[in-house]
Design a protein around this motif. Structure first.
Motif, mmCIF file in Angstrom:
data_model
loop_
_atom_site.group_PDB
_atom_site.id
_atom_site.type_symbol
_atom_site.label_atom_id
_atom_site.label_comp_id
_atom_site.label_asym_id
_atom_site.label_seq_id
_atom_site.Cartn_x
_atom_site.Cartn_y
_atom_site.Cartn_z
ATOM 1 N N PHE A 173 14.128 41.586 13.628
ATOM 2 C CA PHE A 173 13.283 40.437 14.002
ATOM 3 C C PHE A 173 12.262 40.242 12.878
ATOM 4 O O PHE A 173 11.120 40.646 12.991
ATOM 5 N N GLU A 229 11.478 31.403 15.823
ATOM 6 C CA GLU A 229 11.605 31.524 17.274
ATOM 7 C C GLU A 229 10.379 30.968 17.990
ATOM 8 O O GLU A 229 10.486 30.373 19.064
ATOM 9 N N PHE A 262 13.685 46.559 20.898
ATOM 10 C CA PHE A 262 14.557 46.284 19.752
ATOM 11 C C PHE A 262 15.156 47.572 19.192
ATOM 12 O O PHE A 262 16.346 47.623 18.852
ATOM 13 N N THR A 305 12.038 35.044 11.090
ATOM 14 C CA THR A 305 12.720 34.798 12.368
ATOM 15 C C THR A 305 11.707 34.623 13.481
ATOM 16 O O THR A 305 11.854 33.738 14.342
ATOM 17 N N SER A 312 13.463 36.405 25.117
ATOM 18 C CA SER A 312 12.813 36.439 23.804
ATOM 19 C C SER A 312 11.411 37.028 23.940
ATOM 20 O O SER A 312 10.703 36.735 24.912
ATOM 21 N N HIS A 332 17.956 38.299 19.800
ATOM 22 C CA HIS A 332 16.515 38.565 19.772
ATOM 23 C C HIS A 332 15.923 38.675 21.169
ATOM 24 O O HIS A 332 14.731 38.427 21.364
#
Length: 420
Positions: A337, A345, A172, A341, A289, A252
């Motif tokens: 993230f 997810e 990320f 979230t 993901s 993501h």
């Protein structure tokens, strides 16, 4: 020089290149022995190379050599070349980028807060039929694969969750701060995507649905109905592909280890306590993901009893480490993230834990002595035979109890958590 197992000239040349660079102006000799047991590796073969320098038995160097199968039919059926290219990409490009990025942030590989939990790679070959990966022998540093028939402790699980959290965090952060470094990895085509038109594999996956349904007892009608309804919606490929498609999972999506079961994690123990771990086998590295790695590990490597007692703690452990590492690297986790979230997810993509467990649990519950002959299996499939778990050799009287129990528990948990 001598070798118990012979290598062709290309691979021998690569080995000599490594040894001459590591031991300049030294004489050395080596021998090679098979390092993996039957059933441990399905995509390739693993060998251990013992190097003796200057005829000094006390000065030994060991390394691991991974080779794809040379049987052409097995290479095709087990998708060996694409998997070796994927792992070479991990070692030659992705992991060095991760290492360099962390160093620029003042986080050195020796820092336990860094993501450094992978083997050092010495050399890779990617030419057709000569694919090879040479890497450090982690066993020589007292790492070992945990017995998959024993239960991981909370210490083992916590360690692995933190490692995956750091891997995803650095992905990320690189995307956030150096997006140009990530462009190549965004285009990784998942192994399942590459095989979506394989009709025989599609049949096998549909048979997995039947085997999984059979694990849910008749007196558990509500769970059986829910699972049946889920399976009836789409084919296995249609269920799994949207969950692992990086482009569909933006913003993501991160680089994931991809193959998060017991045989691909090595642990070091000191004084009967686990102190370190390493991720091995990056052959299914994917851009997807982070839930993919997390759910795969939790549902394939822990028991229902463990999950009942520790599920929320596992999620908290993962996210806390993720949040901390993103901050160490100079990005803001809430923007990339957030915990909300992450929770969303997990609800949307938690079913991946079931789908990947359906593939790996038959293998994970098969004992070494009962593992199928992969050349025979490959030739059977190549001849046009369609097969199920029994026909493939992954389900027999020796493991039916363990497989049924663990698969049923995964189904119950995934449904009870609202993932399907």
């Amino acid at each position: 020089m001598s070798s118990i197992i012979s290598l062709n000239d290309v691979i021998t040349g690569a080995l000599q290149h490594i040894l001459e660079a590591k031991f300049p102006r030294c004489e050395y000799r080596y021998n090679i022995k098979k390092a993996s047991a039957k059933g441990d590796n399905y995509i390739g073969e693993v060998f251990r190379i013992f190097v003796e320098v200057n005829a000094n038995r006390d000065k030994q160097f060991k390394l691991i050599l991974k080779l794809p199968p040379q049987n052409l039919i097995r290479r095709k059926q087990f998708f060996a070349r694409p998997c070796f290219l994927r792992e070479s990409l991990a070692y030659e490009e992705f992991l060095p980028i991760v290492n360099t990025f962390q160093i620029t942030k003042g986080i050195l590989p020796i820092n336990p807060q860094s993501f450094h939990e992978y083997a050092e790679c010495y050399y890779t070959l990617t030419d057709e039929m000569n694919e090879a990966i040479f890497m450090e022998d982690l066993c020589d540093k007292n790492f070992d694969i945990f017995n998959r028939f024993e239960q991981l402790t909370m210490e083992h699980v916590t360690l692995v969750l933190r490692i995956y959290a750091k891997l995803h965090a650095v992905s990320f952060a690189i995307k956030d701060q150096k997006p140009e470094l990530f462009e190549k990895f965004r285009d990784i085509k998942d192994i399942f995507q590459q095989r979506k038109d394989d009709s025989q594999l599609a049949v096998y996956f549909e048979e997995l649905k039947k085997s999984t349904l059979a694990c849910v007892y008749e007196n558990d009608k509500s769970h059986w109905n829910k699972l049946h309804e889920y399976f009836e919606k789409s084919t296995f490929f249609e269920l799994i592909l949207p969950l692992i498609d990086g482009k569909l999972n933006e913003p993501h999506a991160v680089i994931c280890h991809g193959d998060c079961w017991n045989n691909n994690i090595m642990f070091k123990h000191e004084n009967e306590k686990v102190t370190e771990a390493r991720l091995i086998d990056w052959q299914i590295m994917r851009y997807a993901s982070p839930i993919t790695d997390l759910a795969y590990f939790i549902f394939s490597c822990t028991t229902q009893e463990f999950r009942i007692n520790n599920y929320e703690l596992m999620l908290d452990t993962y996210y806390r480490e993720f949040e901390q590492h993103v901050k160490r690297l100079g990005s803001e986790p809430k923007n990339l993230f957030s915990r909300d979230t992450f929770n969303t997810e997990l609800k949307k993509k938690g079913a991946i834990g079931l789908l990947l467990a359906m593939i790996v649990l038959p293998i994970a519950t098969t004992k070494t002595e009962n593992a199928p002959n992969l050349e025979e299996l490959s030739e059977k499939i190549e001849a046009g035979a369609t097969t199920d778990l029994v026909g493939a050799g992954f389900l027999s009287d020796s493991n039916v109890y363990d497989y049924t129990k663990r698969m049923r528990e995964v189904v119950l948990d995934v449904i009870d958590l609202g993932y399907i």
